[in-house]
Write a protein that holds these residues in place. Structure first.
Motif, PDB file in Angstrom:
ATOM      1  N   GLY A   1      22.148   7.452   2.037  1.00  0.00           N
ATOM      2  CA  GLY A   1      22.789   8.577   2.729  1.00  0.00           C
ATOM      3  C   GLY A   1      23.962   8.117   3.594  1.00  0.00           C
ATOM      4  N   MET A   2      23.795   7.009   4.297  1.00  0.00           N
ATOM      5  CA  MET A   2      24.906   6.497   5.120  1.00  0.00           C
ATOM      6  C   MET A   2      26.066   6.017   4.254  1.00  0.00           C
ATOM      7  SD  MET A   2      22.924   4.544   8.273  1.00  0.00           S
ATOM      8  CE  MET A   2      21.845   3.592   7.207  1.00  0.00           C
ATOM      9  N   ALA A   3      25.731   5.355   3.126  1.00  0.00           N
ATOM     10  CA  ALA A   3      26.802   4.913   2.238  1.00  0.00           C
ATOM     11  C   ALA A   3      27.540   6.102   1.648  1.00  0.00           C
ATOM     12  CB  ALA A   3      26.205   4.049   1.121  1.00  0.00           C
ATOM     13  N   PHE A   4      26.820   7.164   1.334  1.00  0.00           N
ATOM     14  CA  PHE A   4      27.480   8.360   0.818  1.00  0.00           C
ATOM     15  C   PHE A   4      28.392   8.987   1.872  1.00  0.00           C
ATOM     16  CE2 PHE A   4      27.490  12.995   0.374  1.00  0.00           C
ATOM     17  CZ  PHE A   4      28.077  13.119  -0.884  1.00  0.00           C
ATOM     18  N   ARG A   5      27.958   8.940   3.135  1.00  0.00           N
ATOM     19  CA  ARG A   5      28.808   9.517   4.197  1.00  0.00           C
ATOM     20  C   ARG A   5      30.117   8.748   4.331  1.00  0.00           C
ATOM     21  NH1 ARG A   5      32.091  11.141   6.676  1.00  0.00           N
ATOM     22  NH2 ARG A   5      32.135  12.235   8.676  1.00  0.00           N
ATOM     23  N   VAL A   6      30.070   7.416   4.197  1.00  0.00           N
ATOM     24  CA  VAL A   6      31.291   6.612   4.270  1.00  0.00           C
ATOM     25  C   VAL A   6      32.198   6.915   3.077  1.00  0.00           C
ATOM     26  CG1 VAL A   6      32.183   4.257   4.287  1.00  0.00           C
ATOM     27  CG2 VAL A   6      30.122   4.816   5.591  1.00  0.00           C
ATOM     28  N   SER A   7      31.596   6.970   1.900  1.00  0.00           N
ATOM     29  CA  SER A   7      32.390   7.260   0.717  1.00  0.00           C
ATOM     30  C   SER A   7      32.889   8.696   0.721  1.00  0.00           C
ATOM     31  CB  SER A   7      31.536   7.006  -0.532  1.00  0.00           C
ATOM     32  OG  SER A   7      32.248   7.319  -1.707  1.00  0.00           O
TER      33      SER A   7
ATOM     34  N   ASN B   1       0.839  -1.188   0.000  1.00  0.00           N
ATOM     35  CA  ASN B   1       0.000   0.000   0.000  1.00  0.00           C
ATOM     36  C   ASN B   1       0.878   1.243   0.000  1.00  0.00           C
ATOM     37  OD1 ASN B   1       1.054  -0.015   2.563  1.00  0.00           O
ATOM     38  ND2 ASN B   1      -0.873  -0.570   3.569  1.00  0.00           N
ATOM     39  N   ARG B   2       0.256   2.407   0.047  1.00  0.00           N
ATOM     40  CA  ARG B   2       1.012   3.659  -0.036  1.00  0.00           C
ATOM     41  C   ARG B   2       1.944   3.825   1.154  1.00  0.00           C
ATOM     42  NH1 ARG B   2      -2.295   8.958  -1.511  1.00  0.00           N
ATOM     43  NH2 ARG B   2      -2.491   7.653  -3.397  1.00  0.00           N
ATOM     44  N   LYS B   3       1.538   3.470   2.329  1.00  0.00           N
ATOM     45  CA  LYS B   3       2.405   3.617   3.512  1.00  0.00           C
ATOM     46  C   LYS B   3       3.611   2.696   3.411  1.00  0.00           C
ATOM     47  CE  LYS B   3      -1.233   5.057   6.738  1.00  0.00           C
ATOM     48  NZ  LYS B   3      -1.935   4.744   8.023  1.00  0.00           N
ATOM     49  N   GLY B   4       3.396   1.463   2.934  1.00  0.00           N
ATOM     50  CA  GLY B   4       4.514   0.549   2.799  1.00  0.00           C
ATOM     51  C   GLY B   4       5.525   1.038   1.767  1.00  0.00           C
ATOM     52  N   LYS B   5       5.047   1.591   0.661  1.00  0.00           N
ATOM     53  CA  LYS B   5       5.961   2.122  -0.345  1.00  0.00           C
ATOM     54  C   LYS B   5       6.735   3.313   0.191  1.00  0.00           C
ATOM     55  CE  LYS B   5       3.245   0.640  -4.356  1.00  0.00           C
ATOM     56  NZ  LYS B   5       2.495   1.088  -5.567  1.00  0.00           N
ATOM     57  N   THR B   6       6.053   4.170   0.962  1.00  0.00           N
ATOM     58  CA  THR B   6       6.735   5.344   1.525  1.00  0.00           C
ATOM     59  C   THR B   6       7.818   4.914   2.502  1.00  0.00           C
ATOM     60  OG1 THR B   6       4.694   6.617   1.288  1.00  0.00           O
ATOM     61  CG2 THR B   6       6.375   7.495   2.755  1.00  0.00           C
ATOM     62  N   ALA B   7       7.518   3.917   3.332  1.00  0.00           N
ATOM     63  CA  ALA B   7       8.519   3.433   4.290  1.00  0.00           C
ATOM     64  C   ALA B   7       9.712   2.814   3.568  1.00  0.00           C
ATOM     65  CB  ALA B   7       7.873   2.427   5.241  1.00  0.00           C
ATOM     66  N   LEU B   8       9.450   2.085   2.486  1.00  0.00           N
ATOM     67  CA  LEU B   8      10.539   1.466   1.735  1.00  0.00           C
ATOM     68  C   LEU B   8      11.444   2.521   1.096  1.00  0.00           C
ATOM     69  CD1 LEU B   8      11.823  -1.124   0.647  1.00  0.00           C
ATOM     70  CD2 LEU B   8      10.229  -0.999  -1.283  1.00  0.00           C
TER      71      LEU B   8
ATOM     72  N   LEU C   1      11.882   5.639   2.150  1.00  0.00           N
ATOM     73  CA  LEU C   1      12.631   6.327   3.213  1.00  0.00           C
ATOM     74  C   LEU C   1      13.798   5.470   3.694  1.00  0.00           C
ATOM     75  CD1 LEU C   1       9.707   7.911   5.285  1.00  0.00           C
ATOM     76  CD2 LEU C   1      11.270   9.047   3.687  1.00  0.00           C
ATOM     77  N   ALA C   2      13.587   4.152   3.817  1.00  0.00           N
ATOM     78  CA  ALA C   2      14.679   3.279   4.237  1.00  0.00           C
ATOM     79  C   ALA C   2      15.788   3.257   3.197  1.00  0.00           C
ATOM     80  CB  ALA C   2      14.132   1.863   4.469  1.00  0.00           C
ATOM     81  N   LEU C   3      15.422   3.268   1.923  1.00  0.00           N
ATOM     82  CA  LEU C   3      16.437   3.286   0.865  1.00  0.00           C
ATOM     83  C   LEU C   3      17.222   4.592   0.889  1.00  0.00           C
ATOM     84  CD1 LEU C   3      17.686   2.038  -1.674  1.00  0.00           C
ATOM     85  CD2 LEU C   3      15.846   3.062  -3.014  1.00  0.00           C
ATOM     86  N   VAL C   4      16.540   5.696   1.102  1.00  0.00           N
ATOM     87  CA  VAL C   4      17.236   6.990   1.170  1.00  0.00           C
ATOM     88  C   VAL C   4      18.195   7.016   2.357  1.00  0.00           C
ATOM     89  CG1 VAL C   4      16.895   9.463   1.564  1.00  0.00           C
ATOM     90  CG2 VAL C   4      15.421   8.240  -0.044  1.00  0.00           C
TER      91      VAL C   4
END
Length: 300
Positions: free
Chosen positions: A20-26, A4-11, A13-16
């Motif tokens: 973001g953490m991978a970019f901070r390491v790099s 549903n829409r909430k599940g897609k939004t959560a997915l 946000l988790a990907l972002v």
């Protein structure tokens, strides 16, 4: 299972968050590499956005572009900058001197050819970002997606109607067209060669009567009778037999009626044997009878 829409939004946000953490390491490794090749503090801080930022831009362009050539170009840019970022992160882990904050310059490799290649790679990435990034943005801005066709309502019914419309209404096959046989026209009447043989004189030509001019205000009468076809006879209706001269017709009639008695020499009999018009058959009959009469009077 559909989200549903909430599940897609959560997915998303988790990907972002992961990206973001991978970019901070790099970002830490690329910043140190930029400082080692001569960049100042501000340039070293912005350097990771040049490399990893173009990777994100190439990924978005790959998802937007539908042209195969443009999409292949975006994928190549994404793969090249991903490999370059991986190499620089790997070098950063192998050279501990790059981790210090007090170093203004450090070698990226102890082997001179490798050091030169790594320095060239690190310094060429910002220039490549300007070129490839501008090209990708231009391709995305000039991209025109293909229009999505509207769904056809009652697709099954339309398919049935088309198939039924294409079926023949009649079960019987169409009869073959009837080909008309060529019409044989009668030979023209020629009486010039019979002047000397005929006992009577030819009928004089009838004088033509002048045609009265119809007034302009007069209206032509409309006739209900069908008009006869006029004009030249088509080639199909013309006789395939060549036209015979009067002398040829007379010779052929003499040959055919050589053994006939006088009672049998009739116009109908000559017409059937010589295959000519009734008028020509009558003229030939009179000529032949006249010749036989002269021959009988001369013979003792």
């Amino acid at each position: 299972m559909n989200l549903n829409r909430k599940g897609k939004t959560a997915l998303i946000l988790a990907l972002v968050a992961v990206v973001g953490m991978a970019f901070r390491v790099s970002w830490n490794a690329l910043r140190d590499i930029a400082g080692a090749v001569g960049a100042d503090n501000t340039a070293a801080t912005l350097y990771p956005f040049v490399v990893d930022g173009l990777m994100a831009l190439a990924l978005i362009a790959t998802l937007v572009l539908t042209n195969d050539k443009d999409r292949t170009f975006a994928l190549r840019v994404l793969g090249t900058y991903t490999l370059a970022s991986l190499v620089l992160n790997y070098v950063h882990g192998l050279v501990p001197e790059l981790h210090g904050q007090t170093l203004d310059w450090a070698r990226l490799s102890d082997w001179d050819p490798a050091n030169y290649a790594l320095v060239l790679l690190a310094t060429s990435l910002p220039v490549g970002s300007i070129y490839f990034g501008s090209d990708l943005v231009a391709k995305v801005l000039h991209h025109r997606p293909a229009p999505i066709p509207a769904p056809v309502a009652n697709a099954e019914e339309s398919t049935e109607s088309v198939s039924n419309r294409s079926t023949a209404d009649l079960t019987e096959s169409t009869p073959a067209p009837i080909t008309a046989a060529p019409l044989r026209m009668p030979d023209p009447i020629t009486v010039g060669f019979l002047k000397s043989a005929l006992p009577f004189k030819p009928v004089p030509a009838i004088a033509s009567t002048p045609v009265k001019t119809i007034p302009k205000h007069a209206v032509a009468a409309t006739s209900t009778r069908p008009r006869r076809a006029t004009g030249t006879v088509p080639a199909v209706a013309r006789s395939a037999r060549p036209k015979r001269t009067p002398a040829q017709l007379l010779d052929e009639a003499r040959t055919v009626t050589a053994g006939w008695p006088d009672a049998r020499v009739t116009a109908e009999g000559i017409r059937r044997e010589v295959h000519t018009s009734p008028a020509n058959a009558r003229m030939l009959r009179d000529t032949l009878l006249a010749e036989r009469a002269r021959t009988a009077g001369v013979t003792p």
